[in-house]
Design a protein around this motif. Structure first.
Motif, PDB file in Angstrom:
ATOM      1  N   LYS A  41      83.479  82.132 117.669  1.00 45.43           N
ATOM      2  CA  LYS A  41      83.462  82.827 118.950  1.00 45.43           C
ATOM      3  C   LYS A  41      83.397  84.341 118.763  1.00 45.43           C
ATOM      4  O   LYS A  41      82.697  85.034 119.487  1.00 45.43           O
ATOM      5  N   LYS A  42      84.109  84.839 117.753  1.00 46.52           N
ATOM      6  CA  LYS A  42      84.123  86.289 117.543  1.00 46.52           C
ATOM      7  C   LYS A  42      82.759  86.808 117.107  1.00 46.52           C
ATOM      8  O   LYS A  42      82.429  87.956 117.342  1.00 46.52           O
ATOM      9  N   ASP A  43      81.939  85.966 116.476  1.00 48.61           N
ATOM     10  CA  ASP A  43      80.604  86.377 116.065  1.00 48.61           C
ATOM     11  C   ASP A  43      79.603  86.306 117.216  1.00 48.61           C
ATOM     12  O   ASP A  43      78.616  87.038 117.232  1.00 48.61           O
ATOM     13  N   LYS A  68      80.892  89.562 121.423  1.00 48.09           N
ATOM     14  CA  LYS A  68      81.553  90.759 120.899  1.00 48.09           C
ATOM     15  C   LYS A  68      82.432  91.440 121.942  1.00 48.09           C
ATOM     16  O   LYS A  68      83.251  92.273 121.620  1.00 48.09           O
ATOM     17  N   PRO A 102      88.138  90.245 124.447  1.00 51.21           N
ATOM     18  CA  PRO A 102      89.305  90.919 123.857  1.00 51.21           C
ATOM     19  C   PRO A 102      89.924  90.032 122.784  1.00 51.21           C
ATOM     20  O   PRO A 102      89.746  88.817 122.778  1.00 51.21           O
ATOM     21  N   SER A 103      90.658  90.639 121.875  1.00 52.25           N
ATOM     22  CA  SER A 103      91.309  89.856 120.829  1.00 52.25           C
ATOM     23  C   SER A 103      92.395  88.972 121.442  1.00 52.25           C
ATOM     24  O   SER A 103      92.963  89.287 122.482  1.00 52.25           O
ATOM     25  N   LYS A 104      92.664  87.894 120.795  1.00 55.55           N
ATOM     26  CA  LYS A 104      93.637  86.922 121.286  1.00 55.55           C
ATOM     27  C   LYS A 104      95.050  87.484 121.152  1.00 55.55           C
ATOM     28  O   LYS A 104      95.407  88.069 120.128  1.00 55.55           O
ATOM     29  N   THR A 105      95.845  87.311 122.184  1.00 57.94           N
ATOM     30  CA  THR A 105      97.233  87.740 122.140  1.00 57.94           C
ATOM     31  C   THR A 105      98.134  86.536 122.388  1.00 57.94           C
ATOM     32  O   THR A 105      97.762  85.605 123.095  1.00 57.94           O
ATOM     33  N   GLU A 106      99.304  86.577 121.805  1.00 54.23           N
ATOM     34  CA  GLU A 106     100.265  85.500 121.962  1.00 54.23           C
ATOM     35  C   GLU A 106     101.515  86.055 122.623  1.00 54.23           C
ATOM     36  O   GLU A 106     102.042  87.080 122.204  1.00 54.23           O
TER      37      GLU A 106
END
Length: 91
Positions: free
Chosen positions: A26-28, A31, A34-38
Motif C-alpha cells: 500500500k505504501k508503494d 503516496k 498518512p502513516s499508520k498510527t496506533e
C-alpha cells in the motif's frame, strides 16, 4: 519421490507467472496516505469479565500450566484470558 529441483525450470516458471501476479504494498501504491498510527484506549473490565477472568485463573489446570512454564501452555492461557477480555460471550 524426492527429486532434485531443476532451478532452470523454476526460474522459467517464475518468468511466465510474473505478469499475472500482483504484489504491491500500500505504501508503494498510494503516496498520499498518512502513516499508520496506533491508539491504545484503556478501559476497566466489567463485573462479568472480572468474574470470568478470576474463575479461569483459579482453575487447577490453569495454575498447572502457569507453574510448568511451558511455552505453548502459557500462550494458551494468555489467549484464553484475551478471549475473556475481548469476547466474554464466546468464552
Amino acid at each position: 519421490k524426492n527429486q532434485p529441483i531443476n532451478m532452470g525450470i523454476v526460474s522459467q516458471l517464475h518468468s511466465i507467472l510474473r505478469p499475472f501476479l500482483l504484489r504491491r504494498l500500500k505504501k508503494d501504491v498510494e503516496k498520499q496516505l498518512p502513516s499508520k498510527t496506533e491508539v491504545v484506549v484503556r478501559c476497566p473490565l466489567s463485573r462479568r469479565q472480572k468474574y470470568l477472568y478470576d474463575e479461569f485463573i483459579n482453575q487447577s489446570t490453569t495454575k498447572e500450566k502457569i507453574k510448568d512454564q511451558e511455552f505453548l501452555g502459557l500462550m494458551n492461557v494468555l489467549m484464553q484470558l484475551r478471549k475473556v477480555c475481548n469476547h466474554p460471550d464466546l468464552f
